[in-house]
Design a protein around this motif. Sequence first.
Motif, short mmCIF file in Angstrom:
data_model
loop_
_atom_site.label_atom_id
_atom_site.label_comp_id
_atom_site.label_asym_id
_atom_site.label_seq_id
_atom_site.Cartn_x
_atom_site.Cartn_y
_atom_site.Cartn_z
N ASP A 144 0.81 -1.22 0.00
CA ASP A 144 0.00 0.00 0.00
C ASP A 144 0.85 1.27 0.00
O ASP A 144 0.41 2.30 0.53
CB ASP A 144 -0.96 0.04 1.20
CG ASP A 144 -1.80 -1.22 1.30
OD1 ASP A 144 -2.05 -1.82 0.25
OD2 ASP A 144 -2.18 -1.59 2.42
N CYS A 145 2.04 1.22 -0.60
CA CYS A 145 2.90 2.40 -0.59
C CYS A 145 2.53 3.39 -1.69
O CYS A 145 2.41 4.58 -1.44
CB CYS A 145 4.36 1.99 -0.74
SG CYS A 145 4.97 0.92 0.59
N ILE A 146 2.39 2.89 -2.93
CA ILE A 146 2.15 3.77 -4.07
C ILE A 146 1.23 3.10 -5.06
O ILE A 146 1.03 1.86 -5.03
CB ILE A 146 3.47 4.14 -4.80
CG1 ILE A 146 4.16 2.87 -5.32
CG2 ILE A 146 4.40 4.93 -3.89
CD1 ILE A 146 5.35 3.14 -6.22
N LEU A 147 0.66 3.91 -5.95
CA LEU A 147 -0.01 3.42 -7.15
C LEU A 147 0.93 3.62 -8.32
O LEU A 147 1.59 4.66 -8.43
CB LEU A 147 -1.31 4.18 -7.41
CG LEU A 147 -2.45 4.01 -6.40
CD1 LEU A 147 -3.64 4.85 -6.82
CD2 LEU A 147 -2.86 2.56 -6.25
N TYR A 148 1.00 2.63 -9.19
CA TYR A 148 1.89 2.73 -10.34
C TYR A 148 1.19 3.55 -11.44
O TYR A 148 0.66 3.02 -12.41
CB TYR A 148 2.27 1.35 -10.85
CG TYR A 148 3.22 0.63 -9.94
CD1 TYR A 148 4.58 0.92 -9.96
CD2 TYR A 148 2.77 -0.34 -9.04
CE1 TYR A 148 5.47 0.26 -9.11
CE2 TYR A 148 3.65 -0.99 -8.18
CZ TYR A 148 4.99 -0.69 -8.23
OH TYR A 148 5.87 -1.33 -7.39
N ARG A 149 1.20 4.85 -11.27
CA ARG A 149 0.62 5.78 -12.22
C ARG A 149 1.40 7.08 -12.17
O ARG A 149 2.18 7.31 -11.25
CB ARG A 149 -0.86 6.03 -11.91
CG ARG A 149 -1.10 6.53 -10.51
CD ARG A 149 -2.57 6.42 -10.12
NE ARG A 149 -3.45 7.22 -10.94
CZ ARG A 149 -3.76 8.48 -10.69
NH1 ARG A 149 -3.23 9.09 -9.64
NH2 ARG A 149 -4.57 9.14 -11.47
N PHE B 129 5.19 7.17 -11.31
CA PHE B 129 5.58 5.80 -10.94
C PHE B 129 5.17 4.77 -11.99
O PHE B 129 5.34 3.57 -11.78
CB PHE B 129 4.94 5.42 -9.60
CG PHE B 129 5.24 6.37 -8.48
CD1 PHE B 129 6.55 6.62 -8.11
CD2 PHE B 129 4.22 7.02 -7.81
CE1 PHE B 129 6.83 7.50 -7.08
CE2 PHE B 129 4.48 7.91 -6.78
CZ PHE B 129 5.80 8.15 -6.41
N GLU B 130 4.64 5.21 -13.12
CA GLU B 130 4.03 4.27 -14.07
C GLU B 130 5.03 3.29 -14.66
O GLU B 130 4.70 2.14 -14.93
CB GLU B 130 3.36 5.07 -15.19
CG GLU B 130 2.55 4.20 -16.14
CD GLU B 130 1.76 5.03 -17.13
OE1 GLU B 130 1.06 4.43 -17.96
OE2 GLU B 130 1.85 6.27 -17.08
N THR B 131 6.27 3.69 -14.87
CA THR B 131 7.25 2.84 -15.54
C THR B 131 8.10 2.02 -14.56
O THR B 131 8.94 1.24 -15.00
CB THR B 131 8.18 3.70 -16.40
OG1 THR B 131 8.84 4.67 -15.57
CG2 THR B 131 7.39 4.42 -17.48
N LEU B 132 7.90 2.18 -13.26
CA LEU B 132 8.71 1.45 -12.29
C LEU B 132 8.36 -0.02 -12.29
O LEU B 132 7.22 -0.42 -12.54
CB LEU B 132 8.50 2.02 -10.89
CG LEU B 132 8.90 3.48 -10.64
CD1 LEU B 132 8.66 3.85 -9.19
CD2 LEU B 132 10.36 3.70 -11.02
N THR B 133 9.37 -0.86 -12.02
CA THR B 133 9.14 -2.31 -11.92
C THR B 133 9.12 -2.78 -10.48
O THR B 133 8.80 -3.93 -10.22
CB THR B 133 10.23 -3.07 -12.69
OG1 THR B 133 11.52 -2.71 -12.16
CG2 THR B 133 10.17 -2.73 -14.17
N LYS B 134 9.50 -1.91 -9.56
CA LYS B 134 9.39 -2.24 -8.14
C LYS B 134 9.12 -0.96 -7.36
O LYS B 134 9.38 0.15 -7.85
CB LYS B 134 10.66 -2.93 -7.62
CG LYS B 134 11.92 -2.09 -7.68
CD LYS B 134 13.10 -2.89 -7.13
CE LYS B 134 14.38 -2.04 -7.16
NZ LYS B 134 15.53 -2.80 -6.60
N CYS B 135 8.60 -1.13 -6.17
CA CYS B 135 8.19 0.01 -5.37
C CYS B 135 9.39 0.86 -4.97
O CYS B 135 10.42 0.33 -4.52
CB CYS B 135 7.44 -0.46 -4.11
SG CYS B 135 6.90 0.87 -3.02
N SER B 136 9.26 2.17 -5.14
CA SER B 136 10.36 3.07 -4.82
C SER B 136 10.56 3.26 -3.33
O SER B 136 11.57 3.82 -2.91
CB SER B 136 10.11 4.44 -5.48
OG SER B 136 8.88 4.99 -5.00
N ARG B 137 9.62 2.76 -2.50
CA ARG B 137 9.71 2.96 -1.06
C ARG B 137 10.12 1.69 -0.33
O ARG B 137 11.01 1.71 0.50
CB ARG B 137 8.39 3.48 -0.51
CG ARG B 137 8.04 4.87 -1.03
CD ARG B 137 6.72 5.37 -0.49
NE ARG B 137 6.39 6.69 -1.02
CZ ARG B 137 5.25 7.31 -0.83
NH1 ARG B 137 4.30 6.73 -0.12
NH2 ARG B 137 5.03 8.50 -1.36
#
Length: 441
Positions: free
Chosen positions: A104-109, A112-120
């Motif tokens: 529940d850290c981020i939404l990939y949008r 963050f849309e192009t990330l393959t793993k959570c930045s946090r």
Amino acid sequence: MEDMIDDIGEDNFKSAQVYDSLKDDSEKSLYPGCTRCTRLSAILKLFNIKARNGWTDRSFSELLELLHEMLPEGNMLSTRHYEAKKILCPMGMEYQKIHVCPNDCILYRKEFETLTKCSRCGVSRFKVKDDDVDEDNMKKGPPAKVKSEGLLRHAADSPQWKKIDTHYPQFGSDPRNLRLGLATDGMNPYGPNQLGNDIGVYLTPLIEDLGLLWDEGVKVFDAYGNDNFNLRALLFCTINDFSAYGNLSSYSVKGHYACPICEENTSYHQLKHGRKTCYIGHRKFLRRNHPYRRLKKAFHGYQEDKISPPPLNEEEVYERVCQVNVTFGKILKKPIMKNIWKKNSIFFQLPYWAKLDVKHCIDVMHVEKNVCDSIIGTLLNIKGKTKDDVNSRKDLVEMGLRLELQPQAYGKRTYLPPACHTLSKVEKKSFCACLYEMKVP
């Protein structure tokens, strides 16, 4: 149906193939010789019935299979819900899938849309096999005229409705503008892992849409007036149970100061034997000459002379949360916060939210159910459900109340003297028979 297809126009579709498919389905007969229904119109009518009656996708598929068998051979009716839905998707019934971090850290949008793993927290965006898991990822509208007559028959009778009309006269002047209620009951995308404070992550797309509906609005066709108009919408309040109230409002509804009205002035008492916090002093909310204020024995042994605290106004609530910063997500270690306000609620991003007096409402159904369960469990002395147990009696003695109900020990057995609500076996059967024979809407 044909006029609607022509009005949409081929240029408005992403490809000519989609347009041709929709056009073809609107002209194709449901079965050879049928003059009443086309393939598209039949599916559209069935989906309308499904939506009105709340059918599940599985039951809808079973109905399609049955109708397909009953219709003449060569009929064009889809047999599966998925196939039928694909026919209507070009008409605007599609939806957008948004990936989310399992913690529940981020939404990939957006950024963050192009990330393959959570930045946090570093957890992978995609599901992977056990042998491919990276070690770094193992770290876990009212009617036009409403006569109130001093009674609250409609939300338009409430002071908040009238306040909106006063502060935003352009919005309130058009009765076609919407005032929405948001219910979050059952919003739990990851099963046993409750969203809790992180619900704001999932509400981000909704807040953006609500912001658009307030600032710019959307063009909508009014079938009654036969014209187009700019529809705007406002989030009037949320409706939820008490735990969701805390998650949405950012107030901590647990512990000694669980009352969002009283805050630090909440009247609480820590039970020694039951090890629970009970909240007393509700009589201070009664009028000054109410007879219950003078009763002692029926309550906690004292008369009530206190008066109810004034509720926080909209500016005071915003002052308490505007400086509270929080990082969403369950993996990162969060500092222990002593503030009873947990976060700056995402709803304050809406320009009108801070001005609303009543932002969150308690769902009456949950209150009625919980009170009913407690009363019935106590009357029938259901184990694990009754509120009248040994610890409750000991806490009464500790507080100096109802001493005649003090539990009595006889060897290894404990006897609880009967209370005024104690029922015999015959009375319990009579009570259950009454509930069984009760007829309700």
